[in-house]
Design a protein around this motif. Structure first.
Motif, mmCIF file in Angstrom:
data_model
loop_
_atom_site.group_PDB
_atom_site.id
_atom_site.type_symbol
_atom_site.label_atom_id
_atom_site.label_comp_id
_atom_site.label_asym_id
_atom_site.label_seq_id
_atom_site.Cartn_x
_atom_site.Cartn_y
_atom_site.Cartn_z
ATOM 1 N N ASP A 36 0.840 -1.202 0.000
ATOM 2 C CA ASP A 36 0.000 0.000 0.000
ATOM 3 C C ASP A 36 0.876 1.253 0.000
ATOM 4 N N GLN A 37 1.886 1.272 0.868
ATOM 5 C CA GLN A 37 2.749 2.444 0.986
ATOM 6 C C GLN A 37 3.600 2.651 -0.263
ATOM 7 N N VAL A 38 4.071 1.557 -0.843
ATOM 8 C CA VAL A 38 4.838 1.687 -2.088
ATOM 9 C C VAL A 38 3.918 2.115 -3.227
ATOM 10 N N ALA A 39 2.684 1.624 -3.242
ATOM 11 C CA ALA A 39 1.726 2.074 -4.254
ATOM 12 C C ALA A 39 1.520 3.580 -4.156
ATOM 13 N N ALA A 40 1.409 4.079 -2.922
ATOM 14 C CA ALA A 40 1.281 5.526 -2.735
ATOM 15 C C ALA A 40 2.523 6.239 -3.254
ATOM 16 N N GLY A 41 3.703 5.648 -3.005
ATOM 17 C CA GLY A 41 4.944 6.239 -3.499
ATOM 18 C C GLY A 41 5.035 6.237 -5.010
ATOM 19 N N LEU A 42 4.599 5.165 -5.626
ATOM 20 C CA LEU A 42 4.604 5.101 -7.093
ATOM 21 C C LEU A 42 3.684 6.159 -7.680
ATOM 22 N N ALA A 43 2.491 6.276 -7.113
ATOM 23 C CA ALA A 43 1.547 7.281 -7.605
ATOM 24 C C ALA A 43 2.111 8.683 -7.426
ATOM 25 N N HIS A 44 2.780 8.930 -6.287
ATOM 26 C CA HIS A 44 3.378 10.239 -6.022
ATOM 27 C C HIS A 44 4.441 10.573 -7.066
ATOM 28 N N ARG A 45 5.126 9.571 -7.577
ATOM 29 C CA ARG A 45 6.159 9.785 -8.587
ATOM 30 C C ARG A 45 5.569 9.893 -9.994
ATOM 31 N N GLY A 46 4.251 9.772 -10.115
ATOM 32 C CA GLY A 46 3.606 9.963 -11.404
ATOM 33 C C GLY A 46 3.290 8.703 -12.172
ATOM 34 N N VAL A 47 3.478 7.514 -11.547
ATOM 35 C CA VAL A 47 3.140 6.270 -12.229
ATOM 36 C C VAL A 47 1.624 6.140 -12.279
ATOM 37 N N ARG A 48 1.086 5.837 -13.457
ATOM 38 C CA ARG A 48 -0.350 5.782 -13.654
ATOM 39 C C ARG A 48 -0.770 4.419 -14.215
ATOM 40 N N ILE A 49 -2.082 4.254 -14.341
ATOM 41 C CA ILE A 49 -2.625 3.019 -14.895
ATOM 42 C C ILE A 49 -2.011 2.761 -16.278
ATOM 43 N N GLY A 50 -1.528 1.548 -16.467
ATOM 44 C CA GLY A 50 -0.953 1.169 -17.746
ATOM 45 C C GLY A 50 0.520 1.471 -17.890
ATOM 46 N N ASP A 127 12.488 -5.351 7.323
ATOM 47 C CA ASP A 127 12.773 -3.972 7.715
ATOM 48 C C ASP A 127 12.264 -3.019 6.634
ATOM 49 N N PRO A 128 11.212 -2.241 6.906
ATOM 50 C CA PRO A 128 10.671 -1.323 5.893
ATOM 51 C C PRO A 128 11.664 -0.270 5.436
ATOM 52 N N ALA A 129 12.740 -0.042 6.207
ATOM 53 C CA ALA A 129 13.732 0.950 5.800
ATOM 54 C C ALA A 129 14.403 0.563 4.485
ATOM 55 N N LEU A 130 14.327 -0.715 4.132
ATOM 56 C CA LEU A 130 14.917 -1.158 2.875
ATOM 57 C C LEU A 130 14.146 -0.647 1.660
ATOM 58 N N LEU A 131 12.987 -0.031 1.890
ATOM 59 C CA LEU A 131 12.192 0.556 0.810
ATOM 60 C C LEU A 131 12.314 2.080 0.786
ATOM 61 N N THR A 132 13.320 2.608 1.489
ATOM 62 C CA THR A 132 13.520 4.045 1.545
ATOM 63 C C THR A 132 13.662 4.629 0.140
ATOM 64 N N GLY A 133 12.974 5.743 -0.069
ATOM 65 C CA GLY A 133 13.006 6.384 -1.381
ATOM 66 C C GLY A 133 11.835 6.001 -2.262
ATOM 67 N N LEU A 134 11.053 4.999 -1.816
ATOM 68 C CA LEU A 134 9.947 4.532 -2.646
ATOM 69 C C LEU A 134 8.605 4.571 -1.934
ATOM 70 N N ARG A 135 8.576 4.232 -0.659
ATOM 71 C CA ARG A 135 7.283 4.146 0.026
ATOM 72 C C ARG A 135 6.920 5.477 0.670
ATOM 73 N N ARG A 136 5.622 5.693 0.825
ATOM 74 C CA ARG A 136 5.087 6.849 1.539
ATOM 75 C C ARG A 136 4.093 6.329 2.562
ATOM 76 N N ASN A 137 4.173 6.845 3.754
ATOM 77 C CA ASN A 137 3.331 6.368 4.847
ATOM 78 C C ASN A 137 1.944 6.990 4.748
ATOM 79 N N GLU A 138 1.224 6.579 3.709
ATOM 80 C CA GLU A 138 -0.121 7.097 3.469
ATOM 81 C C GLU A 138 -0.886 6.064 2.649
ATOM 82 N N PRO A 139 -2.199 6.186 2.586
ATOM 83 C CA PRO A 139 -2.973 5.204 1.811
ATOM 84 C C PRO A 139 -2.657 5.287 0.331
ATOM 85 N N PRO A 140 -2.840 4.175 -0.383
ATOM 86 C CA PRO A 140 -2.660 4.204 -1.837
ATOM 87 C C PRO A 140 -3.844 4.897 -2.497
#
Length: 400
Positions: A36-50, A127-140
């Protein structure tokens, strides 16, 4: 699809291990929460459907988390691992996720480099720290309307018949594979699917398209970043895994070591034709049933012998089609052949690929009636078993 399955698996299996790599364990609940947190991070970086997300990652928890996260926002995942950088030339990614030392400088591409390090401190939670730079602590982002045709994952052919091709699977194919592998039943916390060692890279067909099955059954997947006989045996013994699974090459390497596996209950051989001598040697060494499986990347699902088949069935054949899979043997003009006559092997099911990335339907691969040409040559005996006898060149055929 993966979004719903991951959430339900988290609810049902909670702290049960979903992925184990070395001493690190990622639970089903953590997989859902962190994806969920990485999905939020991907969306924040501009990744969209498709959009395409390329995972140039070693096999392990990060790969699975990022794959599920991309699916949660409707993005498409292509897992190329850390040793197949030439595949990047066939792709147009919106984002590449990798670890240090894998990629050369790539101008004009959005790249996230994860600080993945294993410190050997003993058994521990992920360890979630291994996803640093990608995840955001918010809903997707909120769920989007279902679409059976939406692409989800890209796998690559082995390159046996030419340069590796990018094979696209969507929700429709993953649903067919899930229904075949898990049916309508969910595992329970007490009776979840048995643990398995994953013997192939996570970006390949066997994991990338079967993750829905693992989620629904609650199966723990033991992953080794780099397969070797020693690494595989170490995991099997340490965790009491009862199924030995691999390609003929991998199984032959394990046999060469001569080690006993007293807790073994089944051997699964697939990925390439197996010599009868290997099947017999495995059965003699371990005293358990040996199943011989067959498919091609484009087909999604294929054939296999069963544990209760006569022993010689796996020695001389790859069994009969699985439920929902149609098998046909055809000549060079695409005409079906009778039993015992050799020709090209064609497979059809709801799991057949959507197509190759960036290419229109290929008449050299697809027959008009939806069958996939495998490029393998074989025949069906009078009991319905498929016998493989070699390869054929893929040439254009008349409509079939």
């Amino acid at each position: 699809m993966l979004r719903l399955l991951a959430g339900e698996a988290a609810r049902r299996f909670g702290g049960r291990a979903a992925v184990v790599t070395g001493d690190t364990s990622l639970s089903f609940a953590e997989l859902d929460r962190l994806s969920d947190q990485v999905a939020a991070g991907l969306a924040h970086r501009g990744v969209r459907i498709g959009d395409l997300v390329v995972l140039a990652l070693p096999d392990g928890p990060e790969f699975v988390i990022c794959y599920v996260a991309a699916a949660k926002i409707g993005a498409v995942t292509a897992g190329i691992g850390t040793a197949r950088m030439e595949l990047l030339g066939t792709l147009d990614p919106a984002l590449i996720v990798t670890v240090p030392g894998v990629l050369p400088p790539l101008a004009g591409l959005d790249v996230v480099t994860l600080p993945v390090e294993r410190d050997g401190r003993g058994a521990r939670a992920y360890d979630p720290a291994l996803l640093t730079g990608l995840r955001r602590n918010e809903p997707p982002p909120p769920p989007f309307p279902p679409d059976p045709a939406r692409p989800v994952v890209i796998t690559f052919t082995s390159g046996r018949t030419g340069p590796p091709k990018a094979v696209v699977f969507g929700n429709r194919q993953l649903e067919a594979i899930r229904a075949h592998g898990a049916g309508t039943h969910w595992g329970t916390q007490q009776g979840a699917g048995e643990a398995r060692l994953v013997p192939y890279p996570l970006g390949r067909l066997g994991f990338a398209t079967r993750l829905p099955v693992f989620l629904q059954t609650g199966r723990t997947c033991h992953v080794v970043p780099e397969w070797s006989p020693e690494a595989a045996l170490r995991v099997i013994r340490r965790h009491g895994i009862g199924v030995l699974q691999g390609s003929p090459y991998q199984l032959a390497r394990i046999l060469e070591g001569g080690e006993d596996l007293p807790g073994l209950a089944l051997v699964l051989c697939g990925g390439a034709p197996a010599a009868p001598e290997l099947i017999r040697a495995l059965r003699s060494k371990y005293g358990v049933p040996v199943c011989n499986r067959y498919t091609c990347t484009e087909a999604g699902l294929g054939m296999g012998t069963r544990p209760d088949d006569p022993p010689e069935t796996a020695e001389v054949s790859v069994g009969r089609p699985r439920g929902g899979v149609d098998l046909s043997i055809r000549d060079r003009e695409g005409r079906p052949l009778p039993c015992e006559d050799p020709g090209e092997v064609l497979l059809r099911s709801d799991a057949v690929m959507s197509g190759y990335l960036g290419r229109s339907p290929d008449r050299a691969v697809f027959a008009r009636d939806g069958f996939i040409r495998t490029g393998d040559r074989g025949y069906i005996d009078h009991t319905g078993r498929l016998h493989l006898v070699g390869h054929v060149a893929r040439v254009p055929q008349s409509p079939a």
